[in-house]
Design a protein around this motif. Structure first.
Motif, PDB file in Angstrom:
ATOM      1  N   LEU A  66     -23.064  17.118 -17.190  1.00 22.57           N
ATOM      2  CA  LEU A  66     -23.857  16.330 -18.132  1.00 22.57           C
ATOM      3  C   LEU A  66     -25.193  15.978 -17.481  1.00 22.57           C
ATOM      4  O   LEU A  66     -25.227  15.358 -16.421  1.00 22.57           O
ATOM      5  CB  LEU A  66     -23.084  15.064 -18.490  1.00 22.57           C
ATOM      6  CG  LEU A  66     -23.572  14.206 -19.629  1.00 22.57           C
ATOM      7  CD1 LEU A  66     -23.587  14.999 -20.931  1.00 22.57           C
ATOM      8  CD2 LEU A  66     -22.669  12.996 -19.763  1.00 22.57           C
ATOM      9  N   LYS A  67     -26.284  16.396 -18.095  1.00 25.71           N
ATOM     10  CA  LYS A  67     -27.621  16.184 -17.525  1.00 25.71           C
ATOM     11  C   LYS A  67     -28.538  15.511 -18.537  1.00 25.71           C
ATOM     12  O   LYS A  67     -28.472  15.801 -19.729  1.00 25.71           O
ATOM     13  CB  LYS A  67     -28.258  17.521 -17.115  1.00 25.71           C
ATOM     14  CG  LYS A  67     -27.462  18.313 -16.112  1.00 25.71           C
ATOM     15  CD  LYS A  67     -27.398  17.611 -14.783  1.00 25.71           C
ATOM     16  CE  LYS A  67     -26.582  18.432 -13.800  1.00 25.71           C
ATOM     17  NZ  LYS A  67     -26.125  17.696 -12.685  1.00 25.71           N
ATOM     18  N   ASN A  68     -29.414  14.648 -18.069  1.00 22.03           N
ATOM     19  CA  ASN A  68     -30.425  14.011 -18.904  1.00 22.03           C
ATOM     20  C   ASN A  68     -31.769  14.644 -18.554  1.00 22.03           C
ATOM     21  O   ASN A  68     -32.358  14.337 -17.519  1.00 22.03           O
ATOM     22  CB  ASN A  68     -30.453  12.507 -18.661  1.00 22.03           C
ATOM     23  CG  ASN A  68     -31.437  11.787 -19.553  1.00 22.03           C
ATOM     24  OD1 ASN A  68     -32.125  12.393 -20.369  1.00 22.03           O
ATOM     25  ND2 ASN A  68     -31.516  10.481 -19.410  1.00 22.03           N
ATOM     26  N   TYR A  81     -29.779  14.140 -23.199  1.00 17.71           N
ATOM     27  CA  TYR A  81     -28.605  14.646 -22.497  1.00 17.71           C
ATOM     28  C   TYR A  81     -28.232  16.022 -23.005  1.00 17.71           C
ATOM     29  O   TYR A  81     -28.380  16.330 -24.181  1.00 17.71           O
ATOM     30  CB  TYR A  81     -27.414  13.703 -22.686  1.00 17.71           C
ATOM     31  CG  TYR A  81     -27.526  12.481 -21.838  1.00 17.71           C
ATOM     32  CD1 TYR A  81     -27.233  12.528 -20.476  1.00 17.71           C
ATOM     33  CD2 TYR A  81     -27.946  11.280 -22.382  1.00 17.71           C
ATOM     34  CE1 TYR A  81     -27.345  11.408 -19.684  1.00 17.71           C
ATOM     35  CE2 TYR A  81     -28.066  10.145 -21.599  1.00 17.71           C
ATOM     36  CZ  TYR A  81     -27.764  10.217 -20.254  1.00 17.71           C
ATOM     37  OH  TYR A  81     -27.882   9.107 -19.464  1.00 17.71           O
ATOM     38  N   ARG A  82     -27.760  16.840 -22.086  1.00 16.76           N
ATOM     39  CA  ARG A  82     -27.294  18.174 -22.443  1.00 16.76           C
ATOM     40  C   ARG A  82     -26.067  18.498 -21.609  1.00 16.76           C
ATOM     41  O   ARG A  82     -25.858  17.945 -20.538  1.00 16.76           O
ATOM     42  CB  ARG A  82     -28.366  19.212 -22.209  1.00 16.76           C
ATOM     43  CG  ARG A  82     -28.697  19.422 -20.741  1.00 16.76           C
ATOM     44  CD  ARG A  82     -29.522  20.658 -20.518  1.00 16.76           C
ATOM     45  NE  ARG A  82     -29.958  20.756 -19.153  1.00 16.76           N
ATOM     46  CZ  ARG A  82     -29.229  21.233 -18.153  1.00 16.76           C
ATOM     47  NH1 ARG A  82     -28.000  21.623 -18.363  1.00 16.76           N
ATOM     48  NH2 ARG A  82     -29.718  21.299 -16.935  1.00 16.76           N
ATOM     49  N   PRO A 105     -33.019   9.321 -24.528  1.00 17.37           N
ATOM     50  CA  PRO A 105     -32.397  10.254 -23.583  1.00 17.37           C
ATOM     51  C   PRO A 105     -32.272  11.652 -24.174  1.00 17.37           C
ATOM     52  O   PRO A 105     -32.174  11.809 -25.389  1.00 17.37           O
ATOM     53  CB  PRO A 105     -31.022   9.643 -23.319  1.00 17.37           C
ATOM     54  CG  PRO A 105     -30.757   8.756 -24.472  1.00 17.37           C
ATOM     55  CD  PRO A 105     -32.080   8.315 -25.009  1.00 17.37           C
TER      56      PRO A 105
END
Length: 97
Positions: free
Chosen positions: A12-14, A56-57, A54
């Motif tokens: 999980l990345k922002n 997020y991906r 945000p």
């Protein structure tokens, strides 16, 4: 086993973090008298990230969505303003003496 241990949350990345960091890099040198220690710079990043939407991906589709949002001028402007305000706030009230 704890819930967190069952899943890979490291994926999980922002993407907003990258934009904020790049914007801080652009703005920080022009801010005279600003402390550039690790604590102040990371505080600026945290304050900025709390002010922007945000991005997020997790998946490829999420990466594409985040990439599209990052190219929108309104989002870029919101990041720029958030960083400007965060720099002023941290400069006025650093977490250290």
């Amino acid at each position: 086993m704890a819930f967190k241990d069952e899943y890979d949350f490291d994926l999980l990345k922002n993407e907003a973090e990258n934009l904020v960091i790049r914007e801080i890099e652009k703005q920080i040198d022009s801010e005279h008298g600003m402390c550039k220690c690790n604590e102040c710079i990371v505080d600026i990043a945290a304050v900025s990230l709390n002010s922007v939407k945000p991005l997020y991906r997790f998946s490829l589709l999420g990466t594409l969505y985040a990439s599209q949002a990052m190219t929108e001028q309104a989002y870029a402007d919101s990041v720029k303003v958030a960083v400007q305000q965060a720099i002023k706030k941290v400069k006025k009230n650093p977490a250290h003496d």
